[in-house]
Design a protein around this motif. Sequence first.
Motif, PDB file in Angstrom:
ATOM      1  N   GLY A  44       0.811  -1.218   0.000  1.00 31.80           N
ATOM      2  CA  GLY A  44       0.000   0.000   0.000  1.00 31.80           C
ATOM      3  C   GLY A  44       0.843   1.266   0.000  1.00 31.80           C
ATOM      4  O   GLY A  44       0.501   2.248  -0.662  1.00 31.80           O
ATOM      5  N   THR A 256      -9.164  -3.387  -7.157  1.00 33.77           N
ATOM      6  CA  THR A 256      -7.731  -3.385  -6.835  1.00 33.77           C
ATOM      7  C   THR A 256      -6.946  -4.360  -7.702  1.00 33.77           C
ATOM      8  O   THR A 256      -5.748  -4.164  -7.926  1.00 33.77           O
ATOM      9  CB  THR A 256      -7.515  -3.730  -5.357  1.00 33.77           C
ATOM     10  OG1 THR A 256      -8.139  -4.988  -5.065  1.00 33.77           O
ATOM     11  CG2 THR A 256      -8.108  -2.663  -4.449  1.00 33.77           C
ATOM     12  N   LEU A 318      -1.360  -5.752  -2.866  1.00 35.90           N
ATOM     13  CA  LEU A 318      -2.362  -4.992  -2.125  1.00 35.90           C
ATOM     14  C   LEU A 318      -3.748  -5.594  -2.320  1.00 35.90           C
ATOM     15  O   LEU A 318      -4.534  -5.699  -1.368  1.00 35.90           O
ATOM     16  CB  LEU A 318      -2.344  -3.536  -2.587  1.00 35.90           C
ATOM     17  CG  LEU A 318      -3.386  -2.607  -1.948  1.00 35.90           C
ATOM     18  CD1 LEU A 318      -3.163  -2.498  -0.446  1.00 35.90           C
ATOM     19  CD2 LEU A 318      -3.333  -1.222  -2.593  1.00 35.90           C
ATOM     20  N   VAL A 322      -6.139  -6.997   0.631  1.00 36.67           N
ATOM     21  CA  VAL A 322      -7.504  -6.494   0.826  1.00 36.67           C
ATOM     22  C   VAL A 322      -8.498  -7.644   0.806  1.00 36.67           C
ATOM     23  O   VAL A 322      -9.428  -7.708   1.622  1.00 36.67           O
ATOM     24  CB  VAL A 322      -7.842  -5.453  -0.262  1.00 36.67           C
ATOM     25  CG1 VAL A 322      -9.320  -5.088  -0.227  1.00 36.67           C
ATOM     26  CG2 VAL A 322      -7.006  -4.194  -0.070  1.00 36.67           C
TER      27      VAL A 322
END
Length: 332
Positions: A44, A256, A318, A322
């Motif tokens: 991130g 993402t 990332l 998530v």
Amino acid sequence: MAALLTNESAPDAGSSAGKGPVGRSPGRLAWLRFKRDRVGVLAGIVVLFFFVVGLGAPLISLGYGKDPYTPYATPGNGLLTDTGFPIKPNGGMDGDFWFGIEPHTGRDVLMVLVYGIRTSLLISVAVALLTTVVGVVLGVTAGYLGGRIDYVISRITDTLLSVPSTLFILAFMPVAWASYQAVGQEVPVWVRVVSMIGMLALFGWTRNARLLRGQVFSLREREFVEAALVTGAGPGRIIFRELLPNLWAPILVLATLDLPAYVTAEAALSFLGVGIAQPTPDWGVMVQNGSGLISTDITYLVFPGIAMILFVLAFNLLGDSVRDALDPKGSR
């Protein structure tokens, strides 16, 4: 949704024992799980760094004292040879040109790379937003309403999935730009950008729609949806108050994971000559130029290659983090 009490919701250090366990919402628990994932946090930070560099490109240019369009080196000022290559080793890297000099054009590689981040992220974020919105609207509509609407949307999705998108874009782009090329006019940058966003979005929403359609098929049979129907709730309320709140996790994970894919797709199209073109800074253009300079100035290819690998890898990590934070029962 009522707060959940789990082992992860134990009282923080320093709190009094008499207060008992602390209630935390699912969103709070997901955030705590994400913070414990060191790989996800580091990824991130890297992604945030790229976005800050892209958005702050004008400020970096102001502080660095150079821009991505001005040729700062010519054969006449002793920085380039007569054939257009940097005279100094390592691509001309020194205190004035931190990442070296672009062969033939004499531009500063650092500023071309920084503004290239800006171009690639602009296109990729726009495509990711479009595909997410269209995929959510069509996927939820098909899954909830079913019937003929589901049949039409599903057939459109199947048709687009069966088309080789890269080959279609390679064939379509020159046709779309034919009116400019017929009169010998250079295709404007905004036309290239809009064309790429439109083509990538046209084929990109299908995966999102198909996944969300399946999710809605499962959710619409759940008790809370049936209870809303019994109370007289209409389709709009059921979709916005009952279904979408339970879909935000897969939607976020899809976004993402899609964005780095569109970064590489945009760079690939520019590399193949149907995307961004010189002199507009772009990662794909830099890789295209650098591929012909491997034997003479490999340094020029290193920086955009490393930048693209780092960004795509960080964003994929990332996305994995998530997903794991939102779905603790799943496995990486």
